[in-house]
Motif scaffolding. Structure first.
Motif, PDB file in Angstrom:
ATOM      1  N   VAL A  78       0.633  -1.459  -0.086  1.00  6.24           N
ATOM      2  CA  VAL A  78      -0.262  -0.283   0.088  1.00  6.24           C
ATOM      3  C   VAL A  78       1.130   1.014  -0.433  1.00  6.24           C
ATOM      4  N   SER A  79       2.078   1.266  -0.836  1.00  5.89           N
ATOM      5  CA  SER A  79       2.815   2.209  -0.715  1.00  5.89           C
ATOM      6  C   SER A  79       2.257   3.457  -1.348  1.00  5.89           C
ATOM      7  N   PRO A  80       2.701   4.137  -1.000  1.00  5.10           N
ATOM      8  CA  PRO A  80       2.208   5.918  -1.552  1.00  5.10           C
ATOM      9  C   PRO A  80       3.247   6.108  -2.763  1.00  5.10           C
ATOM     10  N   PRO A  81       2.244   6.434  -3.706  1.00  9.77           N
ATOM     11  CA  PRO A  81       2.734   6.470  -5.911  1.00  9.77           C
ATOM     12  C   PRO A  81       3.135   7.355  -5.717  1.00  9.77           C
ATOM     13  N   GLY A  82       4.217   7.344  -5.939  1.00  9.57           N
ATOM     14  CA  GLY A  82       5.711   8.342  -6.754  1.00  9.57           C
ATOM     15  C   GLY A  82       6.757   8.823  -5.513  1.00  9.57           C
ATOM     16  N   ALA A  83       6.674   7.333  -3.679  1.00 15.81           N
ATOM     17  CA  ALA A  83       7.578   8.238  -2.920  1.00 15.81           C
ATOM     18  C   ALA A  83       8.669   7.194  -2.954  1.00 15.81           C
ATOM     19  N   GLY A  84       8.973   6.369  -3.914  1.00 12.24           N
ATOM     20  CA  GLY A  84       9.929   5.123  -4.450  1.00 12.24           C
ATOM     21  C   GLY A  84      11.368   6.267  -4.053  1.00 12.24           C
ATOM     22  N   GLU A  85      11.338   6.758  -3.744  1.00 17.81           N
ATOM     23  CA  GLU A  85      12.936   7.603  -3.932  1.00 17.81           C
ATOM     24  C   GLU A  85      12.921   7.939  -2.134  1.00 17.81           C
ATOM     25  N   LEU A  86      12.537   8.210  -1.011  1.00  7.93           N
ATOM     26  CA  LEU A  86      11.838   8.691   0.009  1.00  7.93           C
ATOM     27  C   LEU A  86      12.230   7.086   0.411  1.00  7.93           C
ATOM     28  N   GLU A  87      12.590   6.965   2.344  1.00  9.64           N
ATOM     29  CA  GLU A  87      12.657   6.679   3.747  1.00  9.64           C
ATOM     30  C   GLU A  87      11.637   6.720   4.627  1.00  9.64           C
ATOM     31  N   GLY A 141      -4.770   2.340   2.678  1.00 14.08           N
ATOM     32  CA  GLY A 141      -3.556   2.552   1.569  1.00 14.08           C
ATOM     33  C   GLY A 141      -3.731   2.923   0.210  1.00 14.08           C
ATOM     34  N   ALA A 142      -5.121   2.686  -0.018  1.00  7.35           N
ATOM     35  CA  ALA A 142      -5.523   2.736  -1.483  1.00  7.35           C
ATOM     36  C   ALA A 142      -5.476   4.016  -1.641  1.00  7.35           C
ATOM     37  N   THR A 143      -5.454   5.142  -1.093  1.00  8.34           N
ATOM     38  CA  THR A 143      -4.644   6.537  -1.767  1.00  8.34           C
ATOM     39  C   THR A 143      -4.225   7.312  -0.405  1.00  8.34           C
ATOM     40  N   TRP A 144      -3.202   7.895  -0.597  1.00  6.77           N
ATOM     41  CA  TRP A 144      -2.760   8.599   0.376  1.00  6.77           C
ATOM     42  C   TRP A 144      -2.643  10.206   0.035  1.00  6.77           C
ATOM     43  N   THR A 145      -2.621  10.799   1.453  1.00  9.03           N
ATOM     44  CA  THR A 145      -2.351  12.590   0.968  1.00  9.03           C
ATOM     45  C   THR A 145      -1.160  12.826   2.024  1.00  9.03           C
ATOM     46  N   GLU A 146      -0.312  13.645   1.456  1.00  8.52           N
ATOM     47  CA  GLU A 146       0.662  13.957   1.552  1.00  8.52           C
ATOM     48  C   GLU A 146       0.043  15.583   2.948  1.00  8.52           C
ATOM     49  N   SER A 147       0.736  15.225   3.718  1.00  9.65           N
ATOM     50  CA  SER A 147       0.553  16.869   5.489  1.00  9.65           C
ATOM     51  C   SER A 147       1.136  17.806   5.303  1.00  9.65           C
ATOM     52  N   PHE A 148       2.793  16.789   5.172  1.00 12.49           N
ATOM     53  CA  PHE A 148       3.668  18.073   5.330  1.00 12.49           C
ATOM     54  C   PHE A 148       5.019  17.228   4.814  1.00 12.49           C
ATOM     55  N   ARG A 149       5.016  18.687   4.128  1.00 16.77           N
ATOM     56  CA  ARG A 149       6.358  19.201   2.910  1.00 16.77           C
ATOM     57  C   ARG A 149       7.716  19.575   4.004  1.00 16.77           C
ATOM     58  N   ASN A 150       8.573  19.316   4.742  1.00 15.78           N
ATOM     59  CA  ASN A 150       9.672  20.082   5.645  1.00 15.78           C
ATOM     60  C   ASN A 150      10.347  20.553   4.278  1.00 15.78           C
ATOM     61  N   THR A 151      10.750  22.449   4.534  1.00 11.28           N
ATOM     62  CA  THR A 151      11.145  23.014   3.422  1.00 11.28           C
ATOM     63  C   THR A 151      12.531  23.573   4.327  1.00 11.28           C
ATOM     64  N   ASP A 152      12.659  22.887   5.331  1.00  7.87           N
ATOM     65  CA  ASP A 152      14.377  23.908   5.918  1.00  7.87           C
ATOM     66  C   ASP A 152      14.812  22.897   5.989  1.00  7.87           C
TER      67      ASP A 152
END
Length: 348
Positions: A73-82, A114-125
């Motif tokens: 149920v991996s989030p789409p497009g997250a293949g480069e994330l840890e 896990g059918a769908t995911w919402t990105e709720s935070f992305r660090n910009t610092d």
């Protein structure tokens, strides 16, 4: 089939009431996740039947049948994330944390298994590096970053991880030179009850545990008797069975390095920590209290699993398999996860 709560309590009481040498050895039943190239450091146990794991390559898996089958149920497009931490409220709702510098630190939430995911935070610092998550209840939670401007940074949510805000750092003690959290098991930030939370540190001259009794607004810091003085040493994981009684484990994560005094305990909410009389023999990255017990807990690491039945005074090795993190549920659903796609459930 999961035992009823009272039966679970009675069974565990029987396990911990006999002398250590007579204890039946807990056994990890390794499950086939279908992946062998993922390291799972994030683990959220919901029950004996349901668990979520998160790891390298942006991978998230979920089981609802005790580990017999796993759904990617991996989030789409997250293949480069840890992914290093995941917190699940049930079989459908979960929040997962990706670590890294700058925009590599992200938080996602799902409400449909896990059918769908919402990105709720992305660090910009670019100075921030988020390590761990914890939730007090289904709505209120925190995430922590390594120090920014000399203090650990805390994110807060009041809507179950759908939105996040940075808390003021006026109540956060100054960090030591080189001090940071270890994103090794999702247990460097843990909570107990409606408002208490603890943060584990290492990498500096002294290993410390920071405690907040007001959901992260103000903190106190206490030295922990676990060796530090090196970027690879410190407290890696915490577990509290209530707001007073806690365990800390860690050591030196480098293979082949000695890790003496790799465990400690507290009975006063972390105001004071005492070293284990007989600690685990090696570095441990994850720890969890066994449910319905005031004295039994498991600690895991790359070289094995240790059991305490006296509240962290003494530990003994019960398994030599490699695991990074461990989590337990009220129906005795203890799970562990680690390298090479390994996930296991505890059996007796």
């Amino acid at each position: 089939m999961a035992l009823a709560g009272a039966v679970c309590a009675a069974a565990l009481a029987a396990l911990t009431a006999v002398p250590a040498q007579a204890h039946p050895r807990p056994r990890w039943d390794v499950k086939d996740t279908g992946v062998a190239d993922v390291r799972f450091r994030g683990l959220a146990a919901v029950s004996r039947h349901t668990a979520w794991v998160a790891g390298t390559g942006g991978t998230v898996l979920r089981t609802t049948d005790g580990g017999d089958t796993w759904r990617d149920v991996s989030p789409p497009g997250a293949g480069e994330l840890e992914f290093r931490d995941i917190e699940a409220f049930d079989a459908r709702r979960a929040v997962v944390l990706a670590i890294g510098e700058g925009e590599a630190s992200r938080i996602y939430r799902t409400d449909d298994g896990g059918a769908t995911w919402t990105e709720s935070f992305r660090n910009t610092d670019a100075r921030a590096f988020y390590d761990c998550l914890t939730f007090f209840d289904r709505r209120h939670g925190l995430a922590m970053s390594d120090p920014v401007d000399g203090r650990f940074r805390i994110l807060s949510t009041g809507d179950g991880g759908r939105s996040w805000k940075v808390l003021p750092d006026a109540g956060m003690p100054a960090a030591q030179q080189g001090e940071a959290g270890f994103a090794a098991s999702g247990q460097c930030l843990v909570s107990a009850g409606p408002s208490d939370v603890w943060l584990a540190t290492g990498g500096a001259a002294r290993a410390r545990v920071l405690h907040s009794a007001d959901r992260g607004r103000t903190w106190t810091a206490t030295d922990a008797p676990i060796p530090a003085g090196d970027p690879a040493r410190g407290v890696f994981a915490l577990a509290f069975r209530d707001r007073a009684h806690g365990l800390a484990v860690g050591g030196d994560y480098r293979p082949g390095q000695a890790s003496p005094r790799a465990a400690a305990r507290t009975s006063d909410a972390g105001r004071g920590w005492r070293p284990a009389d007989r600690p685990p023999a090696a570095y441990r990255s994850g720890v969890a209290w066994l449910p319905h017990s005031r004295t039994a807990a498991l600690a895991v690491g790359p070289t094995g699993t240790d059991l305490t039945t006296d509240g962290g005074h003494t530990w003994r090795t019960v398994d030599t398999g490699s695991y990074d993190t461990v989590d337990c549920t009220p129906d005795l659903g203890c799970w562990a996860a680690g390298e090479q796609g390994r996930v296991a459930r505890l059996e007796r």
